[in-house]
Design a protein around this motif. Structure first.
Motif, PDB file in Angstrom:
ATOM      1  N   ASP A  53      21.357  49.539  19.966  1.00 22.56           N
ATOM      2  CA  ASP A  53      22.380  50.587  19.463  1.00 22.56           C
ATOM      3  C   ASP A  53      21.342  51.330  20.310  1.00 22.56           C
ATOM      4  N   ILE A  54      22.643  52.649  20.552  1.00 18.57           N
ATOM      5  CA  ILE A  54      21.527  54.081  20.232  1.00 18.57           C
ATOM      6  C   ILE A  54      21.970  55.229  19.918  1.00 18.57           C
ATOM      7  N   SER A  55      20.457  55.474  19.278  1.00 14.60           N
ATOM      8  CA  SER A  55      20.533  56.750  18.903  1.00 14.60           C
ATOM      9  C   SER A  55      20.230  58.208  19.835  1.00 14.60           C
ATOM     10  N   VAL A  56      21.360  59.248  18.890  1.00 21.72           N
ATOM     11  CA  VAL A  56      21.551  60.382  19.307  1.00 21.72           C
ATOM     12  C   VAL A  56      21.453  61.580  18.657  1.00 21.72           C
ATOM     13  N   ILE A  57      19.574  62.096  20.073  1.00 23.13           N
ATOM     14  CA  ILE A  57      18.918  62.903  19.482  1.00 23.13           C
ATOM     15  C   ILE A  57      19.246  64.443  19.494  1.00 23.13           C
ATOM     16  N   ASP A  58      19.257  65.477  18.894  1.00 26.35           N
ATOM     17  CA  ASP A  58      19.417  66.956  18.995  1.00 26.35           C
ATOM     18  C   ASP A  58      17.997  67.592  20.030  1.00 26.35           C
ATOM     19  N   VAL A  59      17.663  68.051  20.929  1.00 30.89           N
ATOM     20  CA  VAL A  59      16.929  67.961  21.104  1.00 30.89           C
ATOM     21  C   VAL A  59      16.208  69.836  20.689  1.00 30.89           C
ATOM     22  N   ALA A  60      16.871  70.913  20.383  1.00 25.13           N
ATOM     23  CA  ALA A  60      16.440  71.878  19.468  1.00 25.13           C
ATOM     24  C   ALA A  60      15.501  71.237  18.378  1.00 25.13           C
ATOM     25  N   SER A  61      16.450  70.256  17.611  1.00 25.48           N
ATOM     26  CA  SER A  61      15.493  70.077  16.069  1.00 25.48           C
ATOM     27  C   SER A  61      14.683  69.052  16.282  1.00 25.48           C
ATOM     28  N   GLY A  62      14.736  68.604  17.534  1.00 24.87           N
ATOM     29  CA  GLY A  62      13.905  66.887  17.679  1.00 24.87           C
ATOM     30  C   GLY A  62      14.965  66.073  16.005  1.00 24.87           C
ATOM     31  N   THR A  63      15.948  65.788  15.589  1.00 26.79           N
ATOM     32  CA  THR A  63      16.381  65.187  14.895  1.00 26.79           C
ATOM     33  C   THR A  63      17.509  64.613  15.486  1.00 26.79           C
ATOM     34  N   THR A  64      17.430  63.267  14.874  1.00 26.90           N
ATOM     35  CA  THR A  64      19.012  62.364  15.379  1.00 26.90           C
ATOM     36  C   THR A  64      20.264  62.939  15.100  1.00 26.90           C
ATOM     37  N   VAL A  65      20.988  63.030  15.409  1.00 20.73           N
ATOM     38  CA  VAL A  65      22.493  63.530  14.818  1.00 20.73           C
ATOM     39  C   VAL A  65      23.733  62.174  14.626  1.00 20.73           C
ATOM     40  N   GLY A  66      24.230  62.049  13.314  1.00 24.03           N
ATOM     41  CA  GLY A  66      24.979  60.690  13.531  1.00 24.03           C
ATOM     42  C   GLY A  66      24.987  59.493  13.792  1.00 24.03           C
ATOM     43  N   PRO A  67      25.413  58.679  12.554  1.00 27.54           N
ATOM     44  CA  PRO A  67      24.973  57.132  12.317  1.00 27.54           C
ATOM     45  C   PRO A  67      24.239  56.551  14.695  1.00 27.54           C
ATOM     46  N   ALA A  68      23.608  55.427  14.415  1.00 31.42           N
ATOM     47  CA  ALA A  68      23.973  54.942  15.924  1.00 31.42           C
ATOM     48  C   ALA A  68      24.704  54.853  16.359  1.00 31.42           C
ATOM     49  N   ILE A  69      25.079  54.048  17.554  1.00 33.28           N
ATOM     50  CA  ILE A  69      26.463  54.266  18.104  1.00 33.28           C
ATOM     51  C   ILE A  69      26.055  52.678  18.845  1.00 33.28           C
ATOM     52  N   PRO A  70      26.407  51.957  18.177  1.00 36.55           N
ATOM     53  CA  PRO A  70      26.241  50.073  18.277  1.00 36.55           C
ATOM     54  C   PRO A  70      26.790  49.565  19.980  1.00 36.55           C
ATOM     55  N   VAL A  71      26.414  48.773  21.109  1.00 37.21           N
ATOM     56  CA  VAL A  71      26.268  49.280  22.010  1.00 37.21           C
ATOM     57  C   VAL A  71      26.620  46.923  22.135  1.00 37.21           C
ATOM     58  N   ALA A  72      25.802  46.306  22.833  1.00 37.20           N
ATOM     59  CA  ALA A  72      26.400  45.032  23.339  1.00 37.20           C
ATOM     60  C   ALA A  72      24.605  45.030  24.018  1.00 37.20           C
ATOM     61  N   ALA A  73      23.876  43.561  23.711  1.00 35.79           N
ATOM     62  CA  ALA A  73      23.105  43.081  23.467  1.00 35.79           C
ATOM     63  C   ALA A  73      21.454  43.843  24.138  1.00 35.79           C
ATOM     64  N   GLN A  74      20.178  43.712  23.798  1.00 38.63           N
ATOM     65  CA  GLN A  74      19.247  44.870  24.035  1.00 38.63           C
ATOM     66  C   GLN A  74      19.378  45.727  25.246  1.00 38.63           C
ATOM     67  N   PRO A  75      19.699  46.868  25.112  1.00 37.74           N
ATOM     68  CA  PRO A  75      20.151  47.920  25.870  1.00 37.74           C
ATOM     69  C   PRO A  75      18.627  48.435  26.690  1.00 37.74           C
ATOM     70  N   VAL A  76      18.743  48.206  27.713  1.00 36.81           N
ATOM     71  CA  VAL A  76      17.690  49.249  27.687  1.00 36.81           C
ATOM     72  C   VAL A  76      17.331  50.554  28.748  1.00 36.81           C
ATOM     73  N   SER A  77      18.917  51.093  29.495  1.00 32.81           N
ATOM     74  CA  SER A  77      18.682  52.291  30.621  1.00 32.81           C
ATOM     75  C   SER A  77      19.794  52.516  29.794  1.00 32.81           C
ATOM     76  N   ILE A  78      20.129  53.807  30.511  1.00 35.78           N
ATOM     77  CA  ILE A  78      20.833  54.542  29.858  1.00 35.78           C
ATOM     78  C   ILE A  78      20.199  55.788  31.414  1.00 35.78           C
ATOM     79  N   ALA A  79      22.572  55.973  31.649  1.00 33.52           N
ATOM     80  CA  ALA A  79      22.378  57.630  32.455  1.00 33.52           C
ATOM     81  C   ALA A  79      23.708  57.781  32.291  1.00 33.52           C
ATOM     82  N   PHE A  80      23.799  59.508  32.484  1.00 40.01           N
ATOM     83  CA  PHE A  80      25.097  60.341  32.332  1.00 40.01           C
ATOM     84  C   PHE A  80      25.714  60.644  33.455  1.00 40.01           C
ATOM     85  N   LEU A  81      27.059  60.905  33.516  1.00 42.63           N
ATOM     86  CA  LEU A  81      27.593  61.181  34.751  1.00 42.63           C
ATOM     87  C   LEU A  81      27.103  62.753  34.623  1.00 42.63           C
ATOM     88  N   PRO A  82      27.152  63.255  35.747  1.00 35.25           N
ATOM     89  CA  PRO A  82      26.398  64.674  36.168  1.00 35.25           C
ATOM     90  C   PRO A  82      27.279  65.285  35.122  1.00 35.25           C
TER      91      PRO A  82
END
Length: 221
Positions: A53-82
């Motif tokens: 899964d993917i944890s979403v972190i609010d940078v300003a507060s340093g805390t996770t936001v909402g539940p983790a987002i399920p993805v396929a097995a063994q996620p290793v890399s993330i890239a955002f669109l610009p």
């Protein structure tokens, strides 16, 4: 019960060597593998390879936001669109997941055999995925989410880097000690450059004139 992983934030001042502090660790999922900032730096996404899964972190507060987002097995890399509207996640299980960042949901799964690392072009039009299992790099058209023709590279492709001008993709081939160079205009291999044992990750200088490569077996860049 699965143990949680931790993400540590390091606060840097200028010059970096003069002052640095480590913030309290942020609990995320199991075995976080990579952390990526959203383009506006408001959020950070943690790829948790042990809990799929993917944890979403609010940078300003340093805390996770909402539940983790399920993805396929063994996620290793993330890239955002610009524009920050979507994040692409490469999973070793052979899938690239597409996350809608506005809703924090997994909205598409794109099969890519042996997906390892990925990068997005500066114009946000194409995602390039290193396919470790097939010794290719796979382009994905962002507009259609269709997979293009795999591009043969060296043996064991891992890290990718795209030049700031978007003209070239550089690929670290771990097992044959080379860097493959892809022309993004034609999606063809134009060079294989021998660099030495076990290149794993790499980065392109801001002016696109140099590529720096981390080589694990000789403890050198």
């Amino acid at each position: 019960m699965r143990a949680l992983g931790l993400v540590a934030a390091v606060s840097m001042a200028l010059p970096a060597w003069a002052s640095a502090s480590v913030a309290p660790p942020i609990p995320v999922g199991v075995a976080p593998n990579e952390v990526s900032f959203s383009p506006d730096s408001a959020l950070a996404y943690s790829a948790n390879s042990g809990s799929d899964d993917i944890s979403v972190i609010d940078v300003a507060s340093g805390t996770t936001v909402g539940p983790a987002i399920p993805v396929a097995a063994q996620p290793v890399s993330i890239a955002f669109l610009p524009d920050g509207s979507e994040a692409y996640v490469a999973s070793n299980g052979g899938t690239v997941s597409v996350i809608d960042t506005a809703t924090a949901t997994n909205v598409a799964s794109i099969p890519v055999d042996g997906a390892s690392f990925l990068e997005v072009t500066p114009d946000g039009a194409t995602v390039y995925v290193a396919s470790y299992g097939t010794n290719t790099v796979v382009p994905i058209d962002v507009a259609t989410r269709l997979v293009g023709t795999p591009i043969p590279v060296g043996t064991g492709p891992t890290g990718l880097a795209i030049s700031p001008d978007g003209a070239r993709v550089y690929v670290a081939n771990t097992w044959d000690g080379t860097i493959s160079v892809i022309d993004t205009a034609t999606n063809t291999l134009i060079a294989n450059i021998v660099v030495g044992p076990r290149p794993f990750q790499l980065t392109v200088s801001p002016d696109s004139s140099e590529v720096w490569v981390a080589e694990g077996d000789i403890n050198a860049v």
